[in-house]
Design a protein around this motif. Structure first.
Motif, PDB file in Angstrom:
ATOM      1  N   ARG A  45       0.836  -1.201   0.000  1.00 43.03           N
ATOM      2  CA  ARG A  45       0.000   0.000   0.000  1.00 43.03           C
ATOM      3  C   ARG A  45       0.873   1.254   0.000  1.00 43.03           C
ATOM      4  O   ARG A  45       0.573   2.233  -0.692  1.00 43.03           O
ATOM      5  CB  ARG A  45      -0.921   0.001   1.221  1.00 43.03           C
ATOM      6  N   LEU A  46       1.965   1.224   0.764  1.00 42.65           N
ATOM      7  CA  LEU A  46       2.876   2.358   0.810  1.00 42.65           C
ATOM      8  C   LEU A  46       3.522   2.598  -0.556  1.00 42.65           C
ATOM      9  O   LEU A  46       3.628   3.739  -1.008  1.00 42.65           O
ATOM     10  CB  LEU A  46       3.952   2.118   1.878  1.00 42.65           C
ATOM     11  N   GLY A  47       3.930   1.520  -1.221  1.00 44.87           N
ATOM     12  CA  GLY A  47       4.502   1.639  -2.559  1.00 44.87           C
ATOM     13  C   GLY A  47       3.536   2.296  -3.523  1.00 44.87           C
ATOM     14  O   GLY A  47       3.916   3.146  -4.334  1.00 44.87           O
ATOM     15  N   ASN A  48       2.268   1.950  -3.406  1.00 45.70           N
ATOM     16  CA  ASN A  48       1.244   2.562  -4.248  1.00 45.70           C
ATOM     17  C   ASN A  48       1.027   4.017  -3.853  1.00 45.70           C
ATOM     18  O   ASN A  48       0.969   4.897  -4.712  1.00 45.70           O
ATOM     19  CB  ASN A  48      -0.063   1.771  -4.145  1.00 45.70           C
ATOM     20  N   GLY A  49       0.956   4.268  -2.564  1.00 44.45           N
ATOM     21  CA  GLY A  49       0.712   5.625  -2.067  1.00 44.45           C
ATOM     22  C   GLY A  49       1.824   6.595  -2.429  1.00 44.45           C
ATOM     23  O   GLY A  49       1.571   7.781  -2.672  1.00 44.45           O
ATOM     24  N   LEU A  50       3.052   6.104  -2.484  1.00 47.43           N
ATOM     25  CA  LEU A  50       4.190   6.953  -2.844  1.00 47.43           C
ATOM     26  C   LEU A  50       4.361   7.088  -4.354  1.00 47.43           C
ATOM     27  O   LEU A  50       5.259   7.782  -4.825  1.00 47.43           O
ATOM     28  CB  LEU A  50       5.476   6.391  -2.218  1.00 47.43           C
ATOM     29  N   GLY A  51       3.520   6.404  -5.117  1.00 47.27           N
ATOM     30  CA  GLY A  51       3.552   6.529  -6.569  1.00 47.27           C
ATOM     31  C   GLY A  51       4.540   5.612  -7.262  1.00 47.27           C
ATOM     32  O   GLY A  51       4.800   5.770  -8.449  1.00 47.27           O
ATOM     33  N   PHE A  52       5.110   4.648  -6.538  1.00 45.79           N
ATOM     34  CA  PHE A  52       6.070   3.718  -7.145  1.00 45.79           C
ATOM     35  C   PHE A  52       5.366   2.565  -7.851  1.00 45.79           C
ATOM     36  O   PHE A  52       5.941   1.927  -8.724  1.00 45.79           O
ATOM     37  CB  PHE A  52       7.007   3.122  -6.085  1.00 45.79           C
ATOM     38  N   LEU A  53       4.147   2.283  -7.429  1.00 44.83           N
ATOM     39  CA  LEU A  53       3.416   1.117  -7.918  1.00 44.83           C
ATOM     40  C   LEU A  53       2.105   1.576  -8.555  1.00 44.83           C
ATOM     41  O   LEU A  53       1.264   2.166  -7.868  1.00 44.83           O
ATOM     42  CB  LEU A  53       3.135   0.180  -6.730  1.00 44.83           C
ATOM     43  N   PRO A  54       1.918   1.344  -9.848  1.00 44.88           N
ATOM     44  CA  PRO A  54       0.661   1.734 -10.501  1.00 44.88           C
ATOM     45  C   PRO A  54      -0.535   1.032  -9.840  1.00 44.88           C
ATOM     46  O   PRO A  54      -0.416  -0.089  -9.349  1.00 44.88           O
ATOM     47  CB  PRO A  54       0.823   1.248 -11.943  1.00 44.88           C
ATOM     48  N   PHE A  55      -1.667   1.706  -9.848  1.00 45.35           N
ATOM     49  CA  PHE A  55      -2.838   1.189  -9.147  1.00 45.35           C
ATOM     50  C   PHE A  55      -3.239  -0.204  -9.625  1.00 45.35           C
ATOM     51  O   PHE A  55      -3.592  -1.064  -8.821  1.00 45.35           O
ATOM     52  CB  PHE A  55      -4.038   2.143  -9.275  1.00 45.35           C
ATOM     53  N   LYS A  56      -3.167  -0.449 -10.912  1.00 48.24           N
ATOM     54  CA  LYS A  56      -3.569  -1.764 -11.453  1.00 48.24           C
ATOM     55  C   LYS A  56      -2.675  -2.877 -10.889  1.00 48.24           C
ATOM     56  O   LYS A  56      -3.167  -3.942 -10.499  1.00 48.24           O
ATOM     57  CB  LYS A  56      -3.489  -1.731 -12.989  1.00 48.24           C
ATOM     58  N   LYS A  57      -1.378  -2.628 -10.833  1.00 50.45           N
ATOM     59  CA  LYS A  57      -0.460  -3.621 -10.262  1.00 50.45           C
ATOM     60  C   LYS A  57      -0.718  -3.787  -8.761  1.00 50.45           C
ATOM     61  O   LYS A  57      -0.667  -4.889  -8.234  1.00 50.45           O
ATOM     62  CB  LYS A  57       0.992  -3.217 -10.516  1.00 50.45           C
ATOM     63  N   TYR A  58      -0.984  -2.663  -8.085  1.00 52.48           N
ATOM     64  CA  TYR A  58      -1.317  -2.706  -6.660  1.00 52.48           C
ATOM     65  C   TYR A  58      -2.554  -3.568  -6.432  1.00 52.48           C
ATOM     66  O   TYR A  58      -2.586  -4.414  -5.534  1.00 52.48           O
ATOM     67  CB  TYR A  58      -1.540  -1.285  -6.136  1.00 52.48           C
ATOM     68  N   GLU A  59      -3.557  -3.362  -7.277  1.00 55.91           N
ATOM     69  CA  GLU A  59      -4.811  -4.098  -7.173  1.00 55.91           C
ATOM     70  C   GLU A  59      -4.581  -5.602  -7.383  1.00 55.91           C
ATOM     71  O   GLU A  59      -5.065  -6.432  -6.601  1.00 55.91           O
ATOM     72  CB  GLU A  59      -5.771  -3.544  -8.228  1.00 55.91           C
ATOM     73  N   ASN A  60      -3.837  -5.959  -8.420  1.00 59.78           N
ATOM     74  CA  ASN A  60      -3.567  -7.374  -8.712  1.00 59.78           C
ATOM     75  C   ASN A  60      -2.741  -8.033  -7.603  1.00 59.78           C
ATOM     76  O   ASN A  60      -3.029  -9.150  -7.175  1.00 59.78           O
ATOM     77  CB  ASN A  60      -2.838  -7.525 -10.051  1.00 59.78           C
ATOM     78  N   TRP A  61      -1.717  -7.334  -7.142  1.00 62.13           N
ATOM     79  CA  TRP A  61      -0.849  -7.863  -6.090  1.00 62.13           C
ATOM     80  C   TRP A  61      -1.646  -8.051  -4.798  1.00 62.13           C
ATOM     81  O   TRP A  61      -1.549  -9.075  -4.127  1.00 62.13           O
ATOM     82  CB  TRP A  61       0.308  -6.894  -5.876  1.00 62.13           C
ATOM     83  N   SER A  62      -2.485  -7.068  -4.473  1.00 63.89           N
ATOM     84  CA  SER A  62      -3.319  -7.159  -3.271  1.00 63.89           C
ATOM     85  C   SER A  62      -4.293  -8.323  -3.367  1.00 63.89           C
ATOM     86  O   SER A  62      -4.540  -9.018  -2.383  1.00 63.89           O
ATOM     87  CB  SER A  62      -4.099  -5.857  -3.063  1.00 63.89           C
ATOM     88  N   ARG A  63      -4.828  -8.539  -4.559  1.00 64.41           N
ATOM     89  CA  ARG A  63      -5.766  -9.651  -4.756  1.00 64.41           C
ATOM     90  C   ARG A  63      -5.061 -10.985  -4.487  1.00 64.41           C
ATOM     91  O   ARG A  63      -5.600 -11.874  -3.823  1.00 64.41           O
ATOM     92  CB  ARG A  63      -6.330  -9.609  -6.177  1.00 64.41           C
ATOM     93  N   LYS A  64      -3.850 -11.123  -4.994  1.00 68.24           N
ATOM     94  CA  LYS A  64      -3.083 -12.355  -4.775  1.00 68.24           C
ATOM     95  C   LYS A  64      -2.755 -12.534  -3.290  1.00 68.24           C
ATOM     96  O   LYS A  64      -2.831 -13.636  -2.752  1.00 68.24           O
ATOM     97  CB  LYS A  64      -1.797 -12.339  -5.606  1.00 68.24           C
ATOM     98  N   LEU A  65      -2.407 -11.445  -2.632  1.00 69.81           N
ATOM     99  CA  LEU A  65      -2.097 -11.497  -1.201  1.00 69.81           C
ATOM    100  C   LEU A  65      -3.343 -11.841  -0.376  1.00 69.81           C
ATOM    101  O   LEU A  65      -3.274 -12.637   0.563  1.00 69.81           O
ATOM    102  CB  LEU A  65      -1.518 -10.151  -0.756  1.00 69.81           C
ATOM    103  N   ASN A  66      -4.477 -11.278  -0.757  1.00 72.24           N
ATOM    104  CA  ASN A  66      -5.727 -11.580  -0.054  1.00 72.24           C
ATOM    105  C   ASN A  66      -6.115 -13.048  -0.206  1.00 72.24           C
ATOM    106  O   ASN A  66      -6.669 -13.648   0.714  1.00 72.24           O
ATOM    107  CB  ASN A  66      -6.854 -10.672  -0.545  1.00 72.24           C
ATOM    108  N   GLU A  67      -5.825 -13.616  -1.350  1.00 76.43           N
ATOM    109  CA  GLU A  67      -6.107 -15.034  -1.577  1.00 76.43           C
ATOM    110  C   GLU A  67      -5.280 -15.897  -0.623  1.00 76.43           C
ATOM    111  O   GLU A  67      -5.782 -16.863  -0.052  1.00 76.43           O
ATOM    112  CB  GLU A  67      -5.808 -15.393  -3.031  1.00 76.43           C
ATOM    113  N   VAL A  68      -4.020 -15.532  -0.423  1.00 74.05           N
ATOM    114  CA  VAL A  68      -3.171 -16.238   0.539  1.00 74.05           C
ATOM    115  C   VAL A  68      -3.779 -16.093   1.938  1.00 74.05           C
ATOM    116  O   VAL A  68      -3.843 -17.057   2.706  1.00 74.05           O
ATOM    117  CB  VAL A  68      -1.715 -15.716   0.508  1.00 74.05           C
ATOM    118  N   GLY A  69      -4.251 -14.890   2.254  1.00 70.62           N
ATOM    119  CA  GLY A  69      -4.878 -14.643   3.556  1.00 70.62           C
ATOM    120  C   GLY A  69      -6.121 -15.484   3.775  1.00 70.62           C
ATOM    121  O   GLY A  69      -6.332 -16.029   4.866  1.00 70.62           O
TER     122      GLY A  69
END
Length: 113
Positions: free
Chosen positions: A78-102
Motif C-alpha cells: 500500500r505504501l509503494g502505491n501511495g508513494l507513486g512507485f506502484l501503478p494502481f492496477k499492479k497494486y490491485e492485482n498484487w493485493s488480490r493475490k495477497l488476499n487469496e493467501v490470507g
C-alpha cells in the motif's frame, strides 16, 4: 488439513512473490535498497513461515506470525502505491493475490481448531 491443501497455500504465496518481483522492478533505483528490499524480505519471511507451519505439529503461534507478516506486507505494498512507485492496477492485482493467501490461511487455521 490434507497435505495437498497446505501445498496450495505455498503455491499461492509463490505465485504472489513472482508477481511482486515483476511489480518491484518499477520502483525507482533510489528505493531498491529501502522499500523494495523491505517488501522482498517480507515476502521471503511469509514463504518461510508457511513452510514452517506446514512442518510443525503445533501451528498456532506460526499461524499468528504468518498473519502478522501478511498484514505487514499489505502495508508495504500500500505504501509503494501511495508513494507513486506502484501503478494502481499492479497494486490491485498484487493485493488480490495477497488476499487469496490470507483467505487460504484463514481456512487452514479454521481446519486446525
Amino acid at each position: 488439513m490434507p497435505k495437498k491443501e497446505e501445498l496450495a497455500i505455498l503455491q499461492k504465496a509463490y505465485d504472489m512473490i513472482e508477481y511482486g518481483y515483476v511489480a518491484l522492478r518499477q520502483y525507482p533505483k533510489s528505493e531498491k535498497h529501502t522499500l523494495a528490499a523491505e517488501t522482498k524480505r517480507s515476502m521471503y519471511d511469509l514463504m518461510r513461515l508457511i513452510i514452517r507451519a506446514n512442518k510443525r505439529f503445533h501451528k498456532k503461534t506460526t499461524f499468528q506470525d504468518i498473519d502478522i507478516e501478511l498484514e505487514n506486507l499489505r502495508y508495504l505494498i500500500r505504501l509503494g502505491n501511495g508513494l507513486g512507485f506502484l501503478p494502481f492496477k499492479k497494486y490491485e492485482n498484487w493485493s488480490r493475490k495477497l488476499n487469496e493467501v490470507g483467505r487460504m490461511l484463514g481456512g487452514w487455521m479454521k481446519s486446525m481448531k
